[in-house]
Write an enzyme that holds these catalytic residues in place. Structure first.
Site, PDB file in Angstrom:
ATOM      1  N   GLY A  36       0.815  -1.221   0.000  1.00  0.00           N
ATOM      2  CA  GLY A  36       0.000   0.000   0.000  1.00  0.00           C
ATOM      3  C   GLY A  36       0.846   1.268   0.000  1.00  0.00           C
ATOM      4  O   GLY A  36       1.612   1.520   0.923  1.00  0.00           O
ATOM      5  N   GLY A  87      -0.285   4.352   0.207  1.00  0.00           N
ATOM      6  CA  GLY A  87      -1.110   5.479   0.674  1.00  0.00           C
ATOM      7  C   GLY A  87      -0.287   6.344   1.622  1.00  0.00           C
ATOM      8  O   GLY A  87       0.948   6.286   1.628  1.00  0.00           O
ATOM      9  N   PHE A  88      -0.975   7.123   2.449  1.00  0.00           N
ATOM     10  CA  PHE A  88      -0.268   8.026   3.364  1.00  0.00           C
ATOM     11  C   PHE A  88       0.682   7.263   4.279  1.00  0.00           C
ATOM     12  O   PHE A  88       1.815   7.686   4.522  1.00  0.00           O
ATOM     13  CB  PHE A  88      -1.269   8.804   4.217  1.00  0.00           C
ATOM     14  N   GLU A 129     -18.060  18.268   1.537  1.00  0.00           N
ATOM     15  CA  GLU A 129     -17.182  18.950   0.573  1.00  0.00           C
ATOM     16  C   GLU A 129     -17.703  18.762  -0.853  1.00  0.00           C
ATOM     17  O   GLU A 129     -17.708  19.703  -1.653  1.00  0.00           O
ATOM     18  CB  GLU A 129     -15.749  18.431   0.723  1.00  0.00           C
ATOM     19  N   GLN A 149      -3.807  11.921   9.154  1.00  0.00           N
ATOM     20  CA  GLN A 149      -2.751  12.159  10.141  1.00  0.00           C
ATOM     21  C   GLN A 149      -2.272  10.905  10.889  1.00  0.00           C
ATOM     22  O   GLN A 149      -1.064  10.691  11.001  1.00  0.00           O
ATOM     23  CB  GLN A 149      -3.177  13.262  11.119  1.00  0.00           C
TER      24      GLN A 149
HETATM   25  C1  LIG Z   1     -13.009  10.895  -0.556  1.00  0.00           C
HETATM   26  C2  LIG Z   1     -12.129  10.905   0.675  1.00  0.00           C
HETATM   27  C3  LIG Z   1     -11.853  12.117   1.300  1.00  0.00           C
HETATM   28  C4  LIG Z   1     -11.046  12.156   2.435  1.00  0.00           C
HETATM   29  N1  LIG Z   1     -10.779  13.362   3.011  1.00  0.00           N
HETATM   30  C5  LIG Z   1      -9.951  13.415   4.072  1.00  0.00           C
HETATM   31  C6  LIG Z   1      -9.588  14.661   4.641  1.00  0.00           C
HETATM   32  O1  LIG Z   1     -10.043  15.726   4.198  1.00  0.00           O
HETATM   33  N2  LIG Z   1      -8.718  14.662   5.687  1.00  0.00           N
HETATM   34  C7  LIG Z   1      -8.189  13.507   6.186  1.00  0.00           C
HETATM   35  O2  LIG Z   1      -7.373  13.554   7.115  1.00  0.00           O
HETATM   36  N3  LIG Z   1      -8.529  12.310   5.678  1.00  0.00           N
HETATM   37  C8  LIG Z   1      -9.380  12.226   4.635  1.00  0.00           C
HETATM   38  N4  LIG Z   1      -9.724  11.016   4.104  1.00  0.00           N
HETATM   39  C9  LIG Z   1      -9.191   9.787   4.739  1.00  0.00           C
HETATM   40  C10 LIG Z   1      -7.737   9.539   4.334  1.00  0.00           C
HETATM   41  O3  LIG Z   1      -7.603   9.651   2.938  1.00  0.00           O
HETATM   42  C11 LIG Z   1      -7.332   8.174   4.825  1.00  0.00           C
HETATM   43  O4  LIG Z   1      -7.471   8.145   6.220  1.00  0.00           O
HETATM   44  C12 LIG Z   1      -5.895   7.856   4.442  1.00  0.00           C
HETATM   45  O5  LIG Z   1      -5.761   7.819   3.046  1.00  0.00           O
HETATM   46  C13 LIG Z   1      -5.452   6.540   5.060  1.00  0.00           C
HETATM   47  O6  LIG Z   1      -4.155   6.264   4.637  1.00  0.00           O
HETATM   48  P1  LIG Z   1      -3.676   4.757   4.456  1.00  0.00           P
HETATM   49  O7  LIG Z   1      -2.245   4.829   4.043  1.00  0.00           O
HETATM   50  O8  LIG Z   1      -4.031   3.970   5.657  1.00  0.00           O
HETATM   51  O9  LIG Z   1      -4.560   4.167   3.263  1.00  0.00           O
HETATM   52  P2  LIG Z   1      -4.760   4.703   1.780  1.00  0.00           P
HETATM   53  O10 LIG Z   1      -4.290   6.091   1.622  1.00  0.00           O
HETATM   54  O11 LIG Z   1      -6.168   4.381   1.431  1.00  0.00           O
HETATM   55  O12 LIG Z   1      -3.785   3.782   0.915  1.00  0.00           O
HETATM   56  C14 LIG Z   1      -3.980   2.405   0.748  1.00  0.00           C
HETATM   57  C15 LIG Z   1      -3.194   1.965  -0.487  1.00  0.00           C
HETATM   58  O13 LIG Z   1      -3.171   0.554  -0.518  1.00  0.00           O
HETATM   59  C16 LIG Z   1      -3.368   0.104  -1.831  1.00  0.00           C
HETATM   60  N5  LIG Z   1      -3.916  -1.265  -1.733  1.00  0.00           N
HETATM   61  C17 LIG Z   1      -5.028  -1.659  -1.084  1.00  0.00           C
HETATM   62  N6  LIG Z   1      -5.169  -2.983  -1.142  1.00  0.00           N
HETATM   63  C18 LIG Z   1      -4.122  -3.444  -1.849  1.00  0.00           C
HETATM   64  C19 LIG Z   1      -3.712  -4.748  -2.250  1.00  0.00           C
HETATM   65  N7  LIG Z   1      -4.388  -5.873  -1.898  1.00  0.00           N
HETATM   66  N8  LIG Z   1      -2.590  -4.866  -2.994  1.00  0.00           N
HETATM   67  C20 LIG Z   1      -1.883  -3.763  -3.352  1.00  0.00           C
HETATM   68  N9  LIG Z   1      -2.221  -2.513  -2.991  1.00  0.00           N
HETATM   69  C21 LIG Z   1      -3.318  -2.363  -2.242  1.00  0.00           C
HETATM   70  C22 LIG Z   1      -4.315   1.117  -2.433  1.00  0.00           C
HETATM   71  O14 LIG Z   1      -4.203   1.138  -3.847  1.00  0.00           O
HETATM   72  C23 LIG Z   1      -3.817   2.421  -1.783  1.00  0.00           C
HETATM   73  O15 LIG Z   1      -2.838   3.060  -2.578  1.00  0.00           O
HETATM   74  C24 LIG Z   1     -10.515  10.944   2.961  1.00  0.00           C
HETATM   75  C25 LIG Z   1     -10.812   9.739   2.329  1.00  0.00           C
HETATM   76  C26 LIG Z   1     -11.599   9.705   1.195  1.00  0.00           C
HETATM   77  C27 LIG Z   1     -11.908   8.397   0.518  1.00  0.00           C
END
Ligand SMILES: Cc1cc2nc3c(=O)[nH]c(=O)nc-3n(C[C@H](O)[C@H](O)[C@H](O)COP(=O)(O)OP(=O)(O)OC[C@H]3O[C@@H](n4cnc5c(N)ncnc54)[C@H](O)[C@@H]3O)c2cc1C
Length: 417
Positions: free
Chosen positions: A15, A17-18, A174, A323
């Site tokens: 993943g 993501g953040f 939003e 965050q």
């Molecule tokens: C529309 C929307 C608006 C948001 N607005 C806000 C905001 O204004 N402020 C805020 O703080 N938070 C916001 N959030 C929440 C925030 O985006 C998430 O809390 C944050 O992205 C979590 O980070 P993460 O790294 O845990 O997961 P993510 O950022 O979701 O990253 C997960 C990654 O894992 C990858 N992945 C998943 N499963 C697999 C797999 N089996 N194999 C390979 N890759 C995989 C995905 O492609 C993705 O790139 C928002 C979320 C959404 C959907």
């Protein structure tokens, strides 16, 4: 997967993501081999997805190539693939392009849209969790305007111009604000053969107020901003069914709409393979200890939205926002360095920097500890914070210009697909 063998310990991160990118950045060039895996080749800045849906930003402003993030990290590798299963007994991860052994595994797969078991809604509504989904929604909005222009009857036209958004959390609020800006500023100018008064935006929320995770003040203020923009807010309202045209709810409210946007919730996106107490079914999140280690697994960690760490202050886990994911990613990176230097690990502590949501152009609401405010200054703060966390200098500049000057008319030049 063509990852070179080395004497370095290998950390596989699922993943980008953040959480995943902050961990990868912290481990850069630190005598650790990092393998970052994602099913997309870019990092998505999800907080601004609604801008892509409403034609305010182009997708490349909020999507950043993962290879670019690690290009200067000599011992880091990226592979574009989906992880299908974890084989903990073999210390391997099974992907669509093969398997890869790990010394340490980090699951940072985030969440997926939660339809709460409503199959009709899942089939017929529009989610907004990924860049392709945001682009689909943008196309649908523009297609609806075109269809409304040639509709035979008032009822048909109204259904094309009725936009129903379910879930008045930050995403729903939003998006409702942004679609209202389209109605108020773009429709009268670019669609002169449509009457903007015929367009209606409905925001449905199951709780008794909008922005339930934020303060009462933020809730009242945003409801006021939404009303001023012409958004119809319906609280204590759940969607029961949607067949692609008729929206039925738990109340007398029944609407005809070609567009139901589902922003009502998320659930974890775990990977198959771990058993025991690792995955808590109800929130669909991995139970982790204070070091983000998954319970019962010594070398497997979870971060961000998919991780559930119970602390006295957060007994149900940290909020699923950016965050905690960013902070956990950085913290685990530092702990890996401590681990390899045989030093004592430090438990994670979340520093809450507050929350904010924007409502249309130039207005936002902000909660920072006991400080709650709303209006244009809050919007500037919102924009500043989003630009700081957006990945890539070019993205920041372009996004700043587009948000600041709202060159939204670009959206109307988009092709409908
Ligand atoms: C529309 C929307 C608006 C948001 N607005 C806000 C905001 O204004 N402020 C805020 O703080 N938070 C916001 N959030 C929440 C925030 O985006 C998430 O809390 C944050 O992205 C979590 O980070 P993460 O790294 O845990 O997961 P993510 O950022 O979701 O990253 C997960 C990654 O894992 C990858 N992945 C998943 N499963 C697999 C797999 N089996 N194999 C390979 N890759 C995989 C995905 O492609 C993705 O790139 C928002 C979320 C959404 C959907």
């Amino acid at each position: 997967m063509n990852i070179p063998e080395s004497n370095l310990p290998r950390v596989v991160i699922i993943g980008g993501g953040f959480a995943g990118i902050n961990l990868a950045k912290t481990l850069a060039n630190k005598n650790i081999q990092v393998v970052l895996i994602d099913k997309h080749n870019y990092h998505t800045f999800q907080p601004l997805l609604y801008q892509v849906s409403s034609s305010g930003l182009e997708p490349d402003s909020i999507a950043y190539p993962l290879r670019k993030i690690i290009k200067k990290h000599k011992t880091s590798f990226f592979r574009l693939t989906e992880v299908e299963q974890i084989l903990p007994e073999k210390k391997q991860v099974l992907t669509t392009i093969g398997h890869i052994p790990y010394d340490y595994l980090v699951i940072a797969t985030g969440t997926k849209t939660n339809y709460f078991g409503n199959k009709a809604v899942e089939r017929n509504s529009m989610p907004m969790k990924t860049v392709p989904q945001a682009l689909n929604l943008r196309s649908l909005i523009l297609q609806n305007f075109e269809n409304a222009a040639i509709a035979d009857s008032k009822e048909e036209r109204e259904a094309y111009l009725n936009f129903v958004i379910v879930g008045a959390g930050p995403t729903g609020v939003e998006l409702a604000g942004a679609i209202a800006e389209l109605k108020n500023n773009i429709l009268p100018r670019d669609y002169r053969d449509l009457n903007a008064e015929d367009m209606h935006i409905h925001l449905l929320e199951g709780a008794s107020r909008v922005l339930p995770p934020m303060s009462e003040h933020a809730s009242k203020k945003s409801a006021h901003f939404l009303k001023a923009l012409g958004v119809n807010v319906h609280c204590n309202t759940f969607v029961k069914d949607y067949d692609g045209l008729t929206v039925t709810t738990n109340s007398d409210l029944v609407m005809q709409s070609e567009t139901l946007i589902w922003a009502a919730g998320v659930t974890g996106a775990p990977v198959k393979g771990l058993d025991g107490n690792a995955l808590l079914e109800k929130p669909n999140r991995y139970q982790v200890d204070a070091y983000n280690r998954i319970v019962d697994y010594n070398t497997i960690y979870a971060l961000g939205d998919i991780a559930l760490m119970n602390t006295p202050k957060y007994p149900k886990g940290h909020p699923q926002v950016a965050q905690p994911a960013i902070q956990q990613g950085k913290h685990l990176g530092k702990n890996f360095k401590r681990l390899l230097a045989k030093q004592k690990l430090k438990p994670f502590q979340y520093f809450d920097k507050g929350s904010m949501a924007t409502v249309g152009r130039n207005k936002a609401v902000v909660d920072i500890k006991k400080l709650n405010f709303g209006g244009p200054f809050a919007w500037f703060l919102w924009m500043f914070v989003h630009l700081v966390f957006l990945v890539g200098f070019r993205n920041r500049v372009v996004t700043f210009l587009l948000l600041q000057f709202d060159i939204r008319c670009r959206g109307m030049d988009q092709a409908v697909e």
